[in-house]
Design a protein around this motif. Structure first.
Motif, PDB file in Angstrom:
ATOM      1  N   THR A  16       0.810  -1.224   0.000  1.00 58.23           N
ATOM      2  CA  THR A  16       0.000   0.000   0.000  1.00 58.23           C
ATOM      3  C   THR A  16       0.836   1.263   0.000  1.00 58.23           C
ATOM      4  N   SER A  18       1.807   2.826   2.599  1.00 58.10           N
ATOM      5  CA  SER A  18       1.321   3.722   3.649  1.00 58.10           C
ATOM      6  C   SER A  18       0.957   2.922   4.889  1.00 58.10           C
ATOM      7  N   THR A  20      -1.118   4.008   7.152  1.00 55.19           N
ATOM      8  CA  THR A  20      -2.558   4.202   7.332  1.00 55.19           C
ATOM      9  C   THR A  20      -3.352   3.217   6.485  1.00 55.19           C
ATOM     10  N   LYS A  21      -2.987   3.089   5.210  1.00 57.18           N
ATOM     11  CA  LYS A  21      -3.708   2.170   4.325  1.00 57.18           C
ATOM     12  C   LYS A  21      -3.490   0.717   4.736  1.00 57.18           C
ATOM     13  N   ALA A  23      -2.985  -0.347   7.762  1.00 63.86           N
ATOM     14  CA  ALA A  23      -3.792  -0.586   8.961  1.00 63.86           C
ATOM     15  C   ALA A  23      -5.237  -0.873   8.584  1.00 63.86           C
ATOM     16  N   VAL A  24      -5.782  -0.108   7.639  1.00 66.86           N
ATOM     17  CA  VAL A  24      -7.164  -0.327   7.183  1.00 66.86           C
ATOM     18  C   VAL A  24      -7.293  -1.705   6.557  1.00 66.86           C
ATOM     19  N   GLU A  25      -6.337  -2.079   5.696  1.00 63.65           N
ATOM     20  CA  GLU A  25      -6.380  -3.374   5.016  1.00 63.65           C
ATOM     21  C   GLU A  25      -6.348  -4.531   6.004  1.00 63.65           C
ATOM     22  N   GLY A  27      -7.268  -4.334   9.216  1.00 62.72           N
ATOM     23  CA  GLY A  27      -8.258  -4.195  10.277  1.00 62.72           C
ATOM     24  C   GLY A  27      -7.664  -3.795  11.611  1.00 62.72           C
ATOM     25  N   THR A  29      -5.820  -0.541  14.104  1.00 61.07           N
ATOM     26  CA  THR A  29      -5.665   0.902  14.250  1.00 61.07           C
ATOM     27  C   THR A  29      -4.239   1.249  13.841  1.00 61.07           C
ATOM     28  N   GLN A  30      -4.018   2.484  13.422  1.00 58.94           N
ATOM     29  CA  GLN A  30      -2.658   2.851  13.022  1.00 58.94           C
ATOM     30  C   GLN A  30      -1.682   2.774  14.194  1.00 58.94           C
ATOM     31  N   GLU A 202      -9.308   2.431  -7.599  1.00 58.36           N
ATOM     32  CA  GLU A 202      -8.489   1.702  -6.630  1.00 58.36           C
ATOM     33  C   GLU A 202      -8.383   0.224  -6.973  1.00 58.36           C
TER      34      GLU A 202
END
Length: 328
Positions: A16, A18, A20-21, A23-25, A27, A29-30, A202
């Motif tokens: 990713t 990143s 942040t990205k 962490a989202v992928e 599941g 938290t950052q 995306e």
């Protein structure tokens, strides 16, 4: 102690670009992901990623860990799946056929052909937008089949462990609002789109942005990429006249949106079936490619804009535009 979840974190950050990205992928938290990253860096004895305003880029140490993770994780995942099959009492001797796909007109027909050719096979399906990632998984033994796309101007490597069958190479069309000043043109010059805002979906092939920059550079323009959103959001933005994007010519029509060919077809996409040479599927590669080709032309026939383009550009007596021969 090093765990599989640690390797998944470094792989996600690399894919990713990143934290942040990633962490989202995953599941997470950052802060939780950052904590785990710091823990891994202490474990490995050095920094894995350099972080700045451009995102997260792997260091030399990070690249080494990522490369090893791409090999180790598929094997670990396969071990878990095989163990579950044995625990549930299923027939572990049935050939496992793991398929990765990219959105296109091909996957359903290819899976249907697989079921006929290998009726006892345990077929599973997953989506993977990066063709390069699919090839890596094939080479690592984590997949048997990949249904992917690549840009002919940016061809992907052909590892020795993989047999590649090229299905068809198609022109990419530009998607515009039906109220756009150029929407009534039969074909549009890329140079006439120099002031437009572009969308990079995306879920598009990972090298889409690089491909867009390349074709625009050839046309002497610099694209303004304003949005990176899902294909559905991209359609809504285009229909409202807020941006434009490239679409496969077989894409289904949407109210308020039209697809128009680009003059000279500067943007092309190649559809590919790749199989792992050592897998039981390898012997059926040509048949899968033919099933994919038939499905493609069935979808192509449903697109008015594409049918008209084919009528203008195919040679006399030729039913379809020529595709490049299969590379095996």
């Amino acid at each position: 102690m090093l765990e599989a979840r640690h390797l998944r974190i470094v792989r996600a950050i690399s894919d990713t670009g990143s934290l942040t990205k990633a962490a989202v992928e995953l599941g997470l938290t950052q802060p939780a992901l950052t904590h785990q990253l710091h823990r891994m860096e202490r474990m490995f004895g050095g920094t894995l990623f350099v972080r700045d305003r451009r995102g997260a880029r792997p260091t030399a140490l990070g690249l080494h860990v990522i490369e090893r993770a791409r090999v180790v994780l598929p094997s670990m995942d396969a071990l878990v799946r095989e163990a579950r099959i044995l625990a549930e009492g299923q027939d572990s001797t049935a050939p496992q056929v793991r398929v990765a796909i990219h959105p296109s007109p091909l996957p359903v027909a290819v899976v249907a052909a697989l079921r006929e050719l290998m009726p006892c096979g345990q077929i599973s399906l997953r989506t993977e937008s990066s063709g390069q990632r699919q090839l890596e998984l094939l080479a690592a033994g984590a997949l048997e089949v990949a249904i992917l796309t690549e840009y002919p101007s940016l061809p992907m490597p052909r590892p020795a462990e993989i047999v590649v069958h090229e299905v068809v190479t198609e022109p990419l069309f530009v998607a515009l609002s039906e109220s756009h000043v150029l929407a009534e043109q039969e074909e549009i010059s890329l140079a006439d789109l120099s002031d437009e805002s572009w969308i990079i979906p995306e879920d598009a092939e990972a090298r889409t942005a690089e491909h867009l920059r390349h074709i625009c550079d050839e046309a002497g323009i610099v694209p303004t990429v304003a949005y990176r959103v899902t294909s559905q959001v991209a359609r809504d933005l285009v229909a409202r006249g807020m941006a434009i994007t490239l679409f496969q010519p077989t894409a289904a029509a949407t109210d308020g949106l039209v697809f128009r060919p680009l003059k000279g077809s500067p943007a092309e996409l190649r559809h590919v079936i790749a199989v792992r040479a050592a897998s039981p599927v390898a012997r059926y590669g040509a048949e899968l490619a033919e099933a994919a080709r038939a499905s493609y032309w069935t979808h192509a026939a449903r697109s008015t804009a594409y049918r008209e383009w084919l009528g203008r550009h195919r040679r006399v007596g030729e039913r379809r535009p020529r595709s490049r021969p299969a590379v095996q």
